[in-house]
Design a protein around this motif. Structure first.
Motif, PDB file in Angstrom:
ATOM      1  N   PHE A 183       0.779  -1.127  -0.086  1.00 39.61           N
ATOM      2  CA  PHE A 183       0.123  -0.111  -0.009  1.00 39.61           C
ATOM      3  C   PHE A 183       0.875   1.112  -0.001  1.00 39.61           C
ATOM      4  N   GLU A 184       2.004   1.178   0.712  1.00 41.38           N
ATOM      5  CA  GLU A 184       2.660   2.460   0.988  1.00 41.38           C
ATOM      6  C   GLU A 184       3.457   2.679  -0.478  1.00 41.38           C
ATOM      7  N   GLU A 185       3.822   1.788  -1.271  1.00 44.27           N
ATOM      8  CA  GLU A 185       4.514   1.810  -2.402  1.00 44.27           C
ATOM      9  C   GLU A 185       3.434   2.533  -3.360  1.00 44.27           C
ATOM     10  N   MET A 194      -7.228   2.714  -7.078  1.00 45.96           N
ATOM     11  CA  MET A 194      -8.457   3.337  -6.704  1.00 45.96           C
ATOM     12  C   MET A 194      -8.607   4.812  -6.352  1.00 45.96           C
ATOM     13  N   ASP A 195      -9.625   5.245  -6.062  1.00 42.78           N
ATOM     14  CA  ASP A 195      -9.740   6.542  -5.493  1.00 42.78           C
ATOM     15  C   ASP A 195      -9.076   6.345  -4.193  1.00 42.78           C
ATOM     16  N   MET A 196      -8.551   7.470  -3.647  1.00 42.89           N
ATOM     17  CA  MET A 196      -7.900   7.613  -2.398  1.00 42.89           C
ATOM     18  C   MET A 196      -8.908   6.980  -1.012  1.00 42.89           C
ATOM     19  N   LEU A 201      -9.312   2.956   2.929  1.00 42.99           N
ATOM     20  CA  LEU A 201     -10.053   2.114   3.564  1.00 42.99           C
ATOM     21  C   LEU A 201      -9.637   0.636   3.822  1.00 42.99           C
ATOM     22  N   CYS A 202      -9.171   0.224   2.555  1.00 40.73           N
ATOM     23  CA  CYS A 202      -8.538  -1.046   2.532  1.00 40.73           C
ATOM     24  C   CYS A 202      -7.129  -1.029   3.209  1.00 40.73           C
ATOM     25  N   LYS A 203      -6.501  -0.156   3.105  1.00 41.36           N
ATOM     26  CA  LYS A 203      -5.059   0.066   3.884  1.00 41.36           C
ATOM     27  C   LYS A 203      -5.134   0.068   5.503  1.00 41.36           C
ATOM     28  N   GLU A 204      -6.173   0.709   5.842  1.00 40.55           N
ATOM     29  CA  GLU A 204      -6.388   0.969   7.182  1.00 40.55           C
ATOM     30  C   GLU A 204      -6.898  -0.378   7.762  1.00 40.55           C
TER      31      GLU A 204
END
Length: 262
Positions: A183-185, A194-196, A201-204
């Motif tokens: 996700f960070e990369e 995807m839109d931010m 949401l997925c990252k968190e």
């Protein structure tokens, strides 16, 4: 079976096939066949589909319309596509339920999380229409939110390209594909996945995303079977694939312990 429960995100534009507008019957049935095969493995399948082949909310300002009104029009477009997909699946004798973020009693059930999970547990393909039912949110955001709410193992984003590239492969022939990325990369490289809001949401919530070519026959089935297809986005990246597989195998959906945001 690699995944117990998936959220498949499809774009409305993909339903156009070779047309300039609307729904291509051949492409629609192709998608229905792919979903049927995935569901036949025992994997629980939920689907979110966009409405860009009919109307996108962001088009509203170009037409002189209010953005909020335009977004609601876009939500209704997703319901039309969802109804078309539901009909195609039922033609193949697949049990389905269409749940909507907007109340449209004649054609679909209102979205209730516990009801959605129950349908999935009964082996029905669940289609989520009308986004999250609020303006200013894309269907990508709806896909991420619904996936978190139903405790899906992964978001599968079906596109017309076979993963995430260093640049747009349709414009830059030298672009190379990432088999896996964190996700960070993705955020550091400003890659368009995807839109931010959806991506965050997925990252968190540590929810993996796989971007893959939905138009290639059998790709969805290969993903369900555990084959490497497209690009996998995770918190850990390629060095911890074994850890990710272990996490997937241990995930168990529950009606009583929601992990998503309401």
């Amino acid at each position: 079976m690699k995944y117990k429960r998936i959220l498949l995100k499809l774009s409305g534009e993909a339903l156009m096939g070779q047309q300039q507008y609307g729904i291509d019957a051949t492409r629609l049935m192709q998608y229905a066949e792919e979903i049927k095969s995935a569901a036949a493995t025992g994997t629980q399948v939920a689907v979110v589909i966009g409405g860009g082949n009919i109307f996108r909310g962001v088009q509203a300002s170009a037409l002189g319309l209010d953005r909020v009104q335009g977004d609601y029009m876009g939500m209704l477009a997703t319901v039309i596509n969802s109804m078309a997909l539901q009909s195609a699946l039922e033609k193949l004798e697949v049990s389905t339920r269409l749940l909507s973020g907007l109340t449209i009693q004649r054609v679909c059930e209102p979205y209730i999380r516990r009801r959605a999970v129950r349908h999935l547990e009964k082996g029905r393909v669940v289609i989520f229409g009308a986004g999250i039912g609020s303006p200013y949110f894309t269907t990508d955001s709806a896909a991420s939110l619904r996936a978190i709410e139903i405790e899906a193992d992964v978001v599968l984003k079906g596109t017309r390209v076979d993963g995430i590239y260093t640049a747009d492969p349709e414009k830059d022939p030298s672009a190379t594909r990432y088999p896996e990325i964190t996700f960070e990369e993705v955020m550091e490289k400003n890659l368009n996945v995807m839109d931010m809001t959806a991506f965050t949401l997925c990252k968190e919530n540590n929810l993996p995303i796989i971007v893959f070519d939905m138009n290639k026959e059998g790709n969805l089935q290969r993903l369900i079977d555990g084959e490497t297809v497209g690009t996998l986005v995770t918190m850990t990246g390629s060095n911890n694939a074994a850890i990710l597989d272990s996490k997937h195998s241990s995930l168990q959906p529950s009606l009583d312990t929601p992990t998503g945001k309401a």
